[in-house]
Design a protein around this motif. Structure first.
Motif, PDB file in Angstrom:
ATOM      1  N   GLY A  19       0.811  -1.210   0.000  1.00  0.00           N
ATOM      2  CA  GLY A  19       0.000   0.000   0.000  1.00  0.00           C
ATOM      3  C   GLY A  19       0.842   1.257   0.000  1.00  0.00           C
ATOM      4  O   GLY A  19       0.535   2.238  -0.691  1.00  0.00           O
ATOM      5  N   ARG A  20       1.914   1.237   0.790  1.00  0.00           N
ATOM      6  CA  ARG A  20       2.810   2.399   0.821  1.00  0.00           C
ATOM      7  C   ARG A  20       3.445   2.618  -0.550  1.00  0.00           C
ATOM      8  O   ARG A  20       3.515   3.760  -1.034  1.00  0.00           O
ATOM      9  CB  ARG A  20       3.894   2.206   1.870  1.00  0.00           C
ATOM     10  N   GLY A  21       3.900   1.543  -1.163  1.00  0.00           N
ATOM     11  CA  GLY A  21       4.505   1.673  -2.481  1.00  0.00           C
ATOM     12  C   GLY A  21       3.538   2.271  -3.491  1.00  0.00           C
ATOM     13  O   GLY A  21       3.918   3.107  -4.323  1.00  0.00           O
ATOM     14  N   ILE A  22       2.278   1.855  -3.407  1.00  0.00           N
ATOM     15  CA  ILE A  22       1.261   2.377  -4.321  1.00  0.00           C
ATOM     16  C   ILE A  22       1.016   3.861  -4.067  1.00  0.00           C
ATOM     17  O   ILE A  22       0.953   4.673  -4.998  1.00  0.00           O
ATOM     18  CB  ILE A  22      -0.050   1.582  -4.180  1.00  0.00           C
ATOM     19  N   THR A 197       7.551  -7.890   1.914  1.00  0.00           N
ATOM     20  CA  THR A 197       6.830  -6.869   2.669  1.00  0.00           C
ATOM     21  C   THR A 197       7.161  -6.970   4.152  1.00  0.00           C
ATOM     22  O   THR A 197       7.760  -7.942   4.612  1.00  0.00           O
ATOM     23  CB  THR A 197       5.308  -7.024   2.506  1.00  0.00           C
ATOM     24  N   ASP A 198       6.708  -5.980   4.902  1.00  0.00           N
ATOM     25  CA  ASP A 198       6.924  -5.982   6.355  1.00  0.00           C
ATOM     26  C   ASP A 198       6.285  -7.202   7.009  1.00  0.00           C
ATOM     27  O   ASP A 198       6.808  -7.751   7.968  1.00  0.00           O
ATOM     28  CB  ASP A 198       6.320  -4.721   6.982  1.00  0.00           C
ATOM     29  N   LEU A 204      10.689 -14.702   5.845  1.00  0.00           N
ATOM     30  CA  LEU A 204      11.253 -14.649   4.499  1.00  0.00           C
ATOM     31  C   LEU A 204      12.568 -13.890   4.458  1.00  0.00           C
ATOM     32  O   LEU A 204      13.610 -14.435   4.098  1.00  0.00           O
ATOM     33  CB  LEU A 204      10.245 -14.006   3.541  1.00  0.00           C
ATOM     34  N   ARG A 205      12.545 -12.651   4.877  1.00  0.00           N
ATOM     35  CA  ARG A 205      13.723 -11.801   4.744  1.00  0.00           C
ATOM     36  C   ARG A 205      14.929 -12.326   5.512  1.00  0.00           C
ATOM     37  O   ARG A 205      16.063 -12.166   5.097  1.00  0.00           O
ATOM     38  CB  ARG A 205      13.382 -10.389   5.225  1.00  0.00           C
ATOM     39  N   PHE A 206      14.668 -12.951   6.661  1.00  0.00           N
ATOM     40  CA  PHE A 206      15.772 -13.373   7.515  1.00  0.00           C
ATOM     41  C   PHE A 206      15.990 -14.894   7.503  1.00  0.00           C
ATOM     42  O   PHE A 206      16.615 -15.440   8.386  1.00  0.00           O
ATOM     43  CB  PHE A 206      15.537 -12.871   8.940  1.00  0.00           C
ATOM     44  N   ASP A 207      15.439 -15.534   6.475  1.00  0.00           N
ATOM     45  CA  ASP A 207      15.646 -16.969   6.306  1.00  0.00           C
ATOM     46  C   ASP A 207      16.145 -17.185   4.878  1.00  0.00           C
ATOM     47  O   ASP A 207      15.361 -17.170   3.928  1.00  0.00           O
ATOM     48  CB  ASP A 207      14.328 -17.711   6.549  1.00  0.00           C
ATOM     49  N   THR A 225       8.718  -6.949  -5.370  1.00  0.00           N
ATOM     50  CA  THR A 225       8.799  -5.781  -4.496  1.00  0.00           C
ATOM     51  C   THR A 225       7.508  -4.981  -4.583  1.00  0.00           C
ATOM     52  O   THR A 225       6.714  -5.145  -5.525  1.00  0.00           O
ATOM     53  CB  THR A 225       9.967  -4.870  -4.895  1.00  0.00           C
ATOM     54  N   ALA A 226       7.318  -4.096  -3.627  1.00  0.00           N
ATOM     55  CA  ALA A 226       6.139  -3.234  -3.656  1.00  0.00           C
ATOM     56  C   ALA A 226       6.109  -2.397  -4.928  1.00  0.00           C
ATOM     57  O   ALA A 226       5.042  -2.124  -5.487  1.00  0.00           O
ATOM     58  CB  ALA A 226       6.128  -2.332  -2.418  1.00  0.00           C
ATOM     59  N   ARG A 227       7.275  -2.019  -5.407  1.00  0.00           N
ATOM     60  CA  ARG A 227       7.334  -1.216  -6.627  1.00  0.00           C
ATOM     61  C   ARG A 227       6.790  -1.984  -7.827  1.00  0.00           C
ATOM     62  O   ARG A 227       6.145  -1.389  -8.712  1.00  0.00           O
ATOM     63  CB  ARG A 227       8.781  -0.787  -6.904  1.00  0.00           C
ATOM     64  N   ASP A 228       7.025  -3.294  -7.865  1.00  0.00           N
ATOM     65  CA  ASP A 228       6.510  -4.104  -8.977  1.00  0.00           C
ATOM     66  C   ASP A 228       4.989  -3.991  -9.069  1.00  0.00           C
ATOM     67  O   ASP A 228       4.424  -3.977 -10.166  1.00  0.00           O
ATOM     68  CB  ASP A 228       6.901  -5.570  -8.787  1.00  0.00           C
ATOM     69  N   ILE A 229       4.345  -3.944  -7.930  1.00  0.00           N
ATOM     70  CA  ILE A 229       2.879  -3.842  -7.908  1.00  0.00           C
ATOM     71  C   ILE A 229       2.437  -2.396  -8.135  1.00  0.00           C
ATOM     72  O   ILE A 229       1.488  -2.132  -8.881  1.00  0.00           O
ATOM     73  CB  ILE A 229       2.329  -4.358  -6.566  1.00  0.00           C
ATOM     74  N   ALA A 230       3.132  -1.457  -7.517  1.00  0.00           N
ATOM     75  CA  ALA A 230       2.764  -0.053  -7.646  1.00  0.00           C
ATOM     76  C   ALA A 230       2.808   0.418  -9.093  1.00  0.00           C
ATOM     77  O   ALA A 230       1.970   1.219  -9.520  1.00  0.00           O
ATOM     78  CB  ALA A 230       3.692   0.802  -6.786  1.00  0.00           C
TER      79      ALA A 230
END
Length: 257
Positions: A19-22, A197-198, A204-207, A225-230
């Protein structure tokens, strides 16, 4: 970019993640953006600060969705904050992005009524009535963009109820596109796949292994990434998408092709 200059958009659940990316992308395109949050005013304020620092315009407003009277409060809060940006008595709205969602992991055999009801209240009921109650605000030629999910075609058993809500969103999109076509309003869904995402940071991010396995599910071998959707939402919000309606745009990076 200025292709949305003069437009007003609202993005539900835009204090973080997709949502933030959008919100940031639509603001970069020139739109005045309503940054909605359910329970994170500080994060929403940070999004607004980021947009303003980049030369854009935005405001934050809160309303917890999935509760009694949620969409009434949503529009009351929106109207109050939107009025502060009154551009010559014009307080209309051009773009609604229904992004907020609750995703709970419930196998069919152990799924609970409370989780089921919560997901449907936030993921389906709220978008439905946000649009219904917002019709007098949406200008002709506007855009409705619903964020769906690739889970509707993957049959992931651990998210059966969540996947069902997103299937409902896609059907809502299809029918609403016909309902609003007379006003030249397009209605489309965007279906992300696996996105960094958060909300999935812990697993995910830390595994490293989970990251590699998730990246391998995309035809491009990476996590989205969020940008891909935005960027996809930006297209659907623009005049370039004027001949596209009632569609589900798969934005999953070719997940499990």
């Amino acid at each position: 970019m200025d292709r949305l200059t003069g437009k007003t958009a609202v993005v539900t659940g835009s204090s973080r993640s997709i949502g933030r990316g959008i919100a940031e992308r639509l603001a970069a395109d020139g739109a005045l953006v309503g940054v909605h949050y359910s329970n994170s005013p500080r994060e929403a304020a940070e999004v607004v600060d980021t947009i303003v620092a980049a030369g854009g315009r935005a405001f934050a407003f809160g309303a917890e969705l999935g509760t009694d009277g949620d969409t009434d409060r949503f529009w009351t809060e929106f109207d109050g904050h939107r009025a502060k940006f009154d551009d010559g008595d014009d307080t209309g709205l051009d773009i609604i992005v229904n992004n907020v969602a609750v995703a709970l992991r419930d196998e069919f055999e152990v799924a609970t009524r409370s989780d089921f009801d919560r997901m449907f209240a936030v993921n389906v009921r709220a978008p439905f009535f946000i649009i219904q109650q917002g019709l007098d605000r949406i200008r002709d030629g506007g855009r409705v963009i619903n964020i769906s999910s690739v889970v509707t075609r993957l049959a992931l058993t651990e998210v059966i109820a969540y996947g069902t809500t997103k299937g409902a969103v896609d059907t809502f999109t299809l029918i609403l596109a016909k309902v609003l076509a007379a006003r030249n309003i397009t209605v489309n869904s965007v279906a992300p796949g696996y996105i960094d995402t958060d909300s999935n940071a812990d697993w995910l991010r830390f595994d490293a292994e989970a990251w590699r396995e998730t990246a391998a599910k995309s035809a491009f071998g990476r996590v989205g990434t969020a940008r891909d959707i935005a960027d996809v939402v930006s297209f659907l919000a623009s005049d370039d998408s004027r001949w596209v309606t009632g569609q589900v745009i798969d934005a999953s990076g070719g997940t499990r092709l």
